[in-house]
Design a protein around this motif. Structure first.
Motif, short mmCIF file in Angstrom:
data_model
loop_
_atom_site.label_atom_id
_atom_site.label_comp_id
_atom_site.label_asym_id
_atom_site.label_seq_id
_atom_site.Cartn_x
_atom_site.Cartn_y
_atom_site.Cartn_z
N ARG A 422 0.83 -1.20 0.00
CA ARG A 422 0.00 0.00 0.00
C ARG A 422 0.87 1.25 0.00
O ARG A 422 0.57 2.25 -0.69
CB ARG A 422 -0.92 -0.01 1.21
N ASP A 435 -6.28 2.14 -2.00
CA ASP A 435 -7.58 2.00 -1.33
C ASP A 435 -8.03 0.54 -1.31
O ASP A 435 -8.63 0.07 -0.33
CB ASP A 435 -8.63 2.87 -2.02
N ARG A 438 -6.16 -1.16 1.37
CA ARG A 438 -6.68 -0.75 2.69
C ARG A 438 -7.98 -1.50 3.00
O ARG A 438 -8.20 -1.92 4.14
CB ARG A 438 -6.91 0.76 2.73
N THR A 442 -8.67 -3.81 6.20
CA THR A 442 -9.81 -3.57 7.10
C THR A 442 -10.61 -4.85 7.30
O THR A 442 -11.06 -5.16 8.41
CB THR A 442 -10.71 -2.46 6.54
N MET A 448 -5.68 1.00 10.88
CA MET A 448 -4.50 1.70 10.36
C MET A 448 -4.62 3.19 10.59
O MET A 448 -5.71 3.74 10.64
CB MET A 448 -4.34 1.46 8.85
N ASP A 450 -2.28 6.64 9.18
CA ASP A 450 -1.12 7.17 8.45
C ASP A 450 -0.57 8.37 9.19
O ASP A 450 -1.32 9.24 9.65
CB ASP A 450 -1.52 7.57 7.03
N SER A 455 2.88 4.33 8.18
CA SER A 455 1.59 3.77 8.59
C SER A 455 1.75 2.95 9.86
O SER A 455 2.71 2.20 10.02
CB SER A 455 1.01 2.89 7.49
N TRP A 457 -0.27 0.27 12.51
CA TRP A 457 -1.42 -0.64 12.51
C TRP A 457 -1.53 -1.45 13.78
O TRP A 457 -0.55 -1.73 14.44
CB TRP A 457 -1.40 -1.54 11.28
#
Length: 462
Positions: A422, A435, A438, A442, A448, A450, A455, A457
């Motif tokens: 990503r 996206d 992501r 999810t 996550m 940024d 990033s 998590w």
């Protein structure tokens, strides 16, 4: 580099010069242990812990002696013990343990000495006897009181006339006082209350004398630094100064006086009497990380008021997430040994400027994150950890901080690979692909965020 500290007595920022660089002494007034301490009580605990760390870095760990007392006999402790039908030691020991556990969760270092009032009764009584013998105190109706008029410099620390000080203080008007400003050194025991023998009759000490006796017993007649909350300037510290000077032939009790500002909630001073408190104990029980509480307490200049709310805690947690994120990304890099805390140390030498020190911590983190080779990463990581240690931060393993220490290694490797993919997609401005990844993360329960450092998590379970 000089260590500059704002001295309440002189109202100036002064270069700190100890009496003996091989024996630096620090005393801070501690809690009355009858209930869990609120977060405002922990502001001096955290502030002076940073000072302790700075002094140890400067003079050596074994050369700095730090005492913080526990008041373990008091009307509120007596009342709590009476309600439960137990000895006062049951109450005081219970809440002393809670206090120490809370302090440890905030990464507060153990003190060199942790004296108690009940453990110093003989010393307290002896000090009172000396004050009476030298004409600075008198016995009346079972009480022993310090005569403020017998000490000409009384009020000099607060820099206000005695009449003005008394008008704004909780001063008991009593028939046994020769002057309204005289304060109690020893009080007679009431029926059913704990008491100790003395030449003045069975009783217990007043509040102020215990600190003077414990300082003399643990650290000496004159110490380098005395600290506490700004609310203690009068009457507590004014009274400590008076009785200690009188018993020690006019010697100063402390050469530097430091006071932290109030912690408030909705712009009102946080206090149990106002009912606007939140305890560290309950925050920890709700799963709030102690290091987040510590960061929040250090986010303001220590002498200024600090307003406490959930937003302050949220900002502290996000800030620590960013810093721990950098350490996690450098997990395979060995930190350089012997690294110095650099700009963070410089900031703290300027009257414990923790906001500036925290900003410097992020500058170091930025360099660590951008370092292009192993040597540069190792140096920056070492500096980041050294700076964090000086502030009492970044003391956890990064995986444990994010709750990843129990994640299956294969699952973690898969998530790390997706996050890296990503990041590459975002770098290439392929935002549709970013996206999409992501959304995949999810679906796997990955939370996550940024940040400028990359990033961050966590796994959301249940």
């Amino acid at each position: 580099m000089a260590l500059k500290l704002y001295d309440t007595a002189s109202r100036t920022k002064r270069d700190f010069v100890p009496q003996d660089a091989g024996r630096v002494t620090l005393y801070v007034c501690g809690p009355t242990v009858y209930a869990p301490a609120h977060v405002g009580n922990f502001r001096p605990e955290v502030v002076f812990d940073v000072l302790f760390r700075v002094l140890r870095h400067r003079y050596g760990e074994d050369q700095v002696l730090f005492a913080r007392n526990f008041t373990d006999v008091d009307d509120k402790i007596n009342a709590a013990a009476a309600r439960e039908g137990v000895d006062i030691s049951v109450i005081s020991q219970r809440f002393t343990k809670i206090y120490l556990d809370d302090a440890a969760a905030l990464n507060v270092l153990p003190k060199t000495f942790e004296p108690t009032a009940t453990g110093h009764m003989d010393h307290i009584v002896a000090m009172i006897e000396r004050l009476v013998a030298d004409g600075f105190a008198y016995a009346e109706q079972g009480h022993v009181l310090f005569s403020v008029k017998a000490y000409e410099a009384y009020g000099g620390f607060s820099r206000r006339p005695l009449e003005d000080m008394l008008a704004g203080a909780r001063v008991e008007v009593a028939p046994y006082k020769r002057d309204p400003g005289d304060f109690v050194l020893w009080k007679p025991a009431k029926p059913g209350e704990p008491s100790w023998p003395s030449p003045f009759g069975e009783g217990r000490p007043g509040w102020h004398i215990e600190c003077s006796a414990m300082i003399e017993s643990q650290l000496g007649e004159t110490i380098d630094i005395h600290g506490g909350g700004v609310d203690l300037v009068f009457p507590h510290h004014e009274n400590e100064i008076a009785q200690s000077a009188c018993v020690h032939g006019g010697k100063a009790l402390a050469n530097y006086w430091l006071h932290n500002g109030f912690l408030s909630m909705n712009d009102e001073k946080m206090s149990k009497s106002e009912g606007n408190i939140v305890t560290v104990h309950e925050m920890l029980a709700r799963g709030i990380k102690g290091e987040s509480v510590r960061y929040a307490l250090l986010s303001g200049q220590y002498r200024a008021p600090l307003d406490w709310d959930n937003l302050l805690l949220e900002r502290a947690l996000k800030s620590l997430d960013r810093l721990y994120g950098v350490l996690r990304r450098l997990g395979g890099v060995e930190a350089a040994s012997g690294a110095e805390p650099g700009a963070v140390l410089t900031a703290l030498h300027d009257d414990l400027n923790t906001p500036k020190a925290l900003a410097a911590l992020f500058e170091i983190a930025g360099r660590a994150n951008k370092a292009g080779d192993k040597d540069a990463q190792s140096a920056a990581k070492g500096e980041l950890l050294a700076a964090g240690s000086l502030l009492g931060l970044l003391q956890e393993d990064p995986d444990a901080w994010f709750g990843l220490d129990s994640v299956d290694p294969d699952e973690r490797a898969e998530i790390d690979a997706l996050i890296e993919a990503r990041a590459e997609a975002r770098k290439a401005k392929d935002f549709a692909r970013a996206d999409e990844i992501r959304d995949t993360l999810t679906a796997k329960g990955v939370q996550m965020e940024d940040s400028p450092e990359g990033s961050i998590w966590r796994l959301s379970r249940g």
